[in-house]
Motif scaffolding. Structure first.
Motif, PDB file in Angstrom:
ATOM      1  N   ALA A   1      36.091 -83.586   3.846  1.00  0.00           N
ATOM      2  CA  ALA A   1      34.952 -84.204   4.406  1.00  0.00           C
ATOM      3  C   ALA A   1      35.326 -84.897   5.887  1.00  0.00           C
ATOM      4  O   ALA A   1      34.866 -84.931   6.731  1.00  0.00           O
TER       5      ALA A   1
ATOM      6  N   PHE B   1      25.964 -81.743  11.764  1.00  0.00           N
ATOM      7  CA  PHE B   1      25.732 -81.012  10.439  1.00  0.00           C
ATOM      8  C   PHE B   1      26.254 -79.771  10.477  1.00  0.00           C
ATOM      9  O   PHE B   1      26.726 -79.446   9.339  1.00  0.00           O
ATOM     10  N   THR B   2      26.174 -78.882  11.562  1.00  0.00           N
ATOM     11  CA  THR B   2      26.729 -77.674  11.673  1.00  0.00           C
ATOM     12  C   THR B   2      28.290 -77.685  11.624  1.00  0.00           C
ATOM     13  O   THR B   2      28.884 -76.942  10.695  1.00  0.00           O
TER      14      THR B   2
ATOM     15  N   SER C   1      29.318 -78.882   8.008  1.00  0.00           N
ATOM     16  CA  SER C   1      29.263 -77.769   6.805  1.00  0.00           C
ATOM     17  C   SER C   1      30.330 -76.756   7.079  1.00  0.00           C
ATOM     18  O   SER C   1      30.843 -76.400   6.186  1.00  0.00           O
ATOM     19  N   CYS C   2      30.448 -76.474   8.311  1.00  0.00           N
ATOM     20  CA  CYS C   2      31.356 -75.408   8.716  1.00  0.00           C
ATOM     21  C   CYS C   2      32.827 -75.728   8.274  1.00  0.00           C
ATOM     22  O   CYS C   2      33.850 -75.159   7.794  1.00  0.00           O
TER      23      CYS C   2
ATOM     24  N   ILE D   1      33.636 -78.271   5.985  1.00  0.00           N
ATOM     25  CA  ILE D   1      33.955 -78.336   4.664  1.00  0.00           C
ATOM     26  C   ILE D   1      33.946 -76.791   3.984  1.00  0.00           C
ATOM     27  O   ILE D   1      34.849 -76.828   3.230  1.00  0.00           O
ATOM     28  N   VAL D   2      33.088 -76.015   4.250  1.00  0.00           N
ATOM     29  CA  VAL D   2      33.367 -74.568   3.739  1.00  0.00           C
ATOM     30  C   VAL D   2      34.618 -73.953   4.083  1.00  0.00           C
ATOM     31  O   VAL D   2      35.269 -73.203   3.239  1.00  0.00           O
TER      32      VAL D   2
ATOM     33  N   SER E   1      40.048 -78.351   8.280  1.00  0.00           N
ATOM     34  CA  SER E   1      38.587 -78.666   8.224  1.00  0.00           C
ATOM     35  C   SER E   1      38.281 -79.154   9.619  1.00  0.00           C
ATOM     36  O   SER E   1      37.197 -79.032  10.215  1.00  0.00           O
TER      37      SER E   1
ATOM     38  N   SER F   1      35.572 -77.373  11.961  1.00  0.00           N
ATOM     39  CA  SER F   1      34.316 -78.158  12.394  1.00  0.00           C
ATOM     40  C   SER F   1      34.463 -78.054  14.031  1.00  0.00           C
ATOM     41  O   SER F   1      33.035 -77.933  14.306  1.00  0.00           O
TER      42      SER F   1
END
Length: 105
Positions: free
Chosen positions: A15, A42-43, A46-47, A49-50, A79, A83
């Motif tokens: 994160a 937020f895009t 989320s990318c 983190i995934v 990460s 991101s």
């Protein structure tokens, strides 16, 4: 390689890296509105983190740093990179769609 289990510190690192990458993407290209800033952040978050784990492993292997980096460093760099790249990739696609979509109207 590294063990990416459900360790709380790795999730926190994931994160943190995703947040850092999203923040850098906002700094490089300033958003036009608060809505765009939130959407981009937020895009990226989320990318990051995934895709943070696989990206970190891929980067470490490509740079031949697998035996020199800890799992936390691999996760943080992956990460952040995921991101940061997420918004740039979407921005390129948006510009291409805008350019070719406008011709068909």
């Amino acid at each position: 390689m590294a063990d990416f289990s459900n360790d709380t510190s790795l999730w926190a690192t994931r994160a943190l890296g995703a947040s850092a990458g999203a923040a850098v993407s906002l700094i490089y290209l300033l958003p036009k509105s608060r809505r765009e800033a939130a959407s981009r952040f937020f895009t990226g978050l989320s990318c990051g983190i995934v895709f943070g784990g696989p990206s970190g492993i891929w980067i470490a292997e490509r740079l031949d740093l697998v035996d020199r980096l800890s799992a936390v460093e691999v996760m943080l760099s992956g990460s952040a990179a995921s991101s940061l790249c997420a918004w740039w990739g979407l921005g390129i696609l948006q510009r291409i769609a805008g350019r070719y979509g406008a011709r068909n109207r």
